[in-house]
Design an enzyme around this catalytic site. Sequence first.
Site, PDB file in Angstrom:
ATOM      1  N   ARG A  44     -12.762  18.807  14.743  1.00 29.72           N
ATOM      2  CA  ARG A  44     -11.540  17.992  14.805  1.00 29.72           C
ATOM      3  C   ARG A  44     -11.815  16.618  15.410  1.00 29.72           C
ATOM      4  NH1 ARG A  44      -7.956  18.791  18.712  1.00 29.72           N
ATOM      5  NH2 ARG A  44      -8.364  21.031  18.751  1.00 29.72           N
ATOM      6  N   ASP A  77       0.244  -2.893   6.998  1.00 30.52           N
ATOM      7  CA  ASP A  77      -0.029  -1.916   5.946  1.00 30.52           C
ATOM      8  C   ASP A  77      -0.604  -2.708   4.773  1.00 30.52           C
ATOM      9  OD1 ASP A  77       0.101  -0.239   3.719  1.00 30.52           O
ATOM     10  OD2 ASP A  77       1.941   0.759   4.371  1.00 30.52           O
ATOM     11  N   LYS A 112      -4.557   5.535  -2.311  1.00 30.27           N
ATOM     12  CA  LYS A 112      -4.267   4.612  -3.409  1.00 30.27           C
ATOM     13  C   LYS A 112      -5.552   3.942  -3.912  1.00 30.27           C
ATOM     14  CE  LYS A 112      -0.161   6.034  -2.365  1.00 30.27           C
ATOM     15  NZ  LYS A 112       0.740   5.334  -1.463  1.00 30.27           N
ATOM     16  N   TYR A 167       7.689   0.588   2.132  1.00 28.97           N
ATOM     17  CA  TYR A 167       7.335   1.922   1.671  1.00 28.97           C
ATOM     18  C   TYR A 167       8.351   2.943   2.197  1.00 28.97           C
ATOM     19  CZ  TYR A 167       5.046   6.333   1.072  1.00 28.97           C
ATOM     20  OH  TYR A 167       4.797   7.630   0.737  1.00 28.97           O
TER      21      TYR A 167
HETATM   22  C1  LIG Z   1       1.578   5.665  -0.305  1.00 28.61           C
HETATM   23  C2  LIG Z   1       1.828   4.676   0.757  1.00 28.61           C
HETATM   24  C3  LIG Z   1       1.851   5.048   2.108  1.00 28.61           C
HETATM   25  C4  LIG Z   1       1.718   6.489   2.557  1.00 28.61           C
HETATM   26  O1  LIG Z   1       0.455   7.013   2.304  1.00 28.61           O
HETATM   27  P1  LIG Z   1       0.182   8.588   2.010  1.00 28.61           P
HETATM   28  O2  LIG Z   1      -1.287   8.592   1.814  1.00 28.61           O
HETATM   29  O3  LIG Z   1       0.988   8.972   0.820  1.00 28.61           O
HETATM   30  O4  LIG Z   1       0.621   9.325   3.236  1.00 28.61           O
HETATM   31  C5  LIG Z   1       2.040   4.057   3.049  1.00 28.61           C
HETATM   32  N1  LIG Z   1       2.228   2.768   2.686  1.00 28.61           N
HETATM   33  C6  LIG Z   1       2.220   2.381   1.409  1.00 28.61           C
HETATM   34  C7  LIG Z   1       2.426   0.934   1.077  1.00 28.61           C
HETATM   35  C8  LIG Z   1       2.028   3.313   0.395  1.00 28.61           C
HETATM   36  O5  LIG Z   1       2.050   2.916  -0.890  1.00 28.61           O
END
Ligand SMILES: *Cc1c(COP(=O)(O)O)cnc(C)c1O
Length: 369
Positions: free
Chosen positions: A45, A167, A192, A96
């Site tokens: 972990r 982000d 992504k 988001y």
């Molecule tokens: C998909 C996404 C998230 C969340 O990520 P996960 O991997 O689905 O938990 C956060 N910010 C943005 C801009 C996203 O497109």
Amino acid sequence: MDEKLRPETVAITAGRPTPTADGSLNPSISLNSTFHAGGPVGYGRFGNETWSALEEAISALEGGKTLTFASGMAAISAVFSLLPTGSVITASHQGYSGTMSLLNSLQESGRIEVRFVDLSNSQEVLSALPGTSLLWLESPTNPCLDIADLPLLISQAKAQGCGVAVDNTFATPLVQQPLTFGADMVMHSVTKYLAGHSDVIMGSISTNDDPLFSRLSTARKQNGAIPGPFEAWLALRGIRTFPLRFDRAQSNAMELARRLSIHPNVTKVYFPGLENDPHHERAQTFMKGFGAVVSFTVRGGADEADRVCGASRLITQATSLGGVESLWERRRRWALESSSVPESLIRLSVGCENVEDIWADIESSLQHG
Ligand SMILES: *Cc1c(COP(=O)(O)O)cnc(C)c1O
């Protein structure tokens, strides 16, 4: 030597084991819950060689030192968990949906106070800063592709002693590196573009601030939202081709946005790469590209948007983005999506297919009705 290499090269060279005769070219998938005593890691972990390799690669692209998490949301939750009860977060009123829903829950439970602002309106953001502990930025925003003036907002927030996290999922480090603008943290949904094949859920945080890194590392250990070694390995494999994929997806997106913007059944296109987009000028001042998500509204409202998304034969009707395959969906089909997003807005994650094939599919889907 790594420092001078360009990102396209770094994506290929970073996170490899030290070369030895017959040693592995790629890191192995560390399937271990524990390790022999005496080392700095000790337990599964707390770390393993597969995470380390991936974290090294993300750091090489984004700057700073990186921690990976079980998902993008786990990474975001780790950041928010560091804030004392009663702290103020200033964040986008249209970002988001997962982040928005987490912020709303934290606010409703009384843990955190949230000031929701229009991130593209710098004056509004600056006015909310006094008393703010953390400015949470997302740019371009999901799904309306608003652009925040990152260099300005980050420098002003830092000058006032406010923490800043970005982000960077939509832009990726190929378009902007928020740490170089002075942000404390940059977060990715690795799910992504970085992993890029719609087969992994993972998140990351990178920072130049060592005390912050160790607090986040403790939060990851305590909350336990750790990535699986196999997922980490897949994500690193994805990063090898990330610049190639992203280049193709971006040029496809530019071309599709242009064509959509003159289609008679399309009422509005949201894409900062278009010269008449309200965010184009600002985007050009600090971004090295415009990303590969294109949003647009269609004539005929929600029903027609649902019909269009269901009519495609190449583009998959599904949520998420950043994979090699093109996906689209009507965003307001999700109850969590912000009510400021138009009902007929379709978010298209442009993939790496041949652009003429994607366009033919969009055209026939739009004309079907
Ligand atoms: C998909 C996404 C998230 C969340 O990520 P996960 O991997 O689905 O938990 C956060 N910010 C943005 C801009 C996203 O497109």
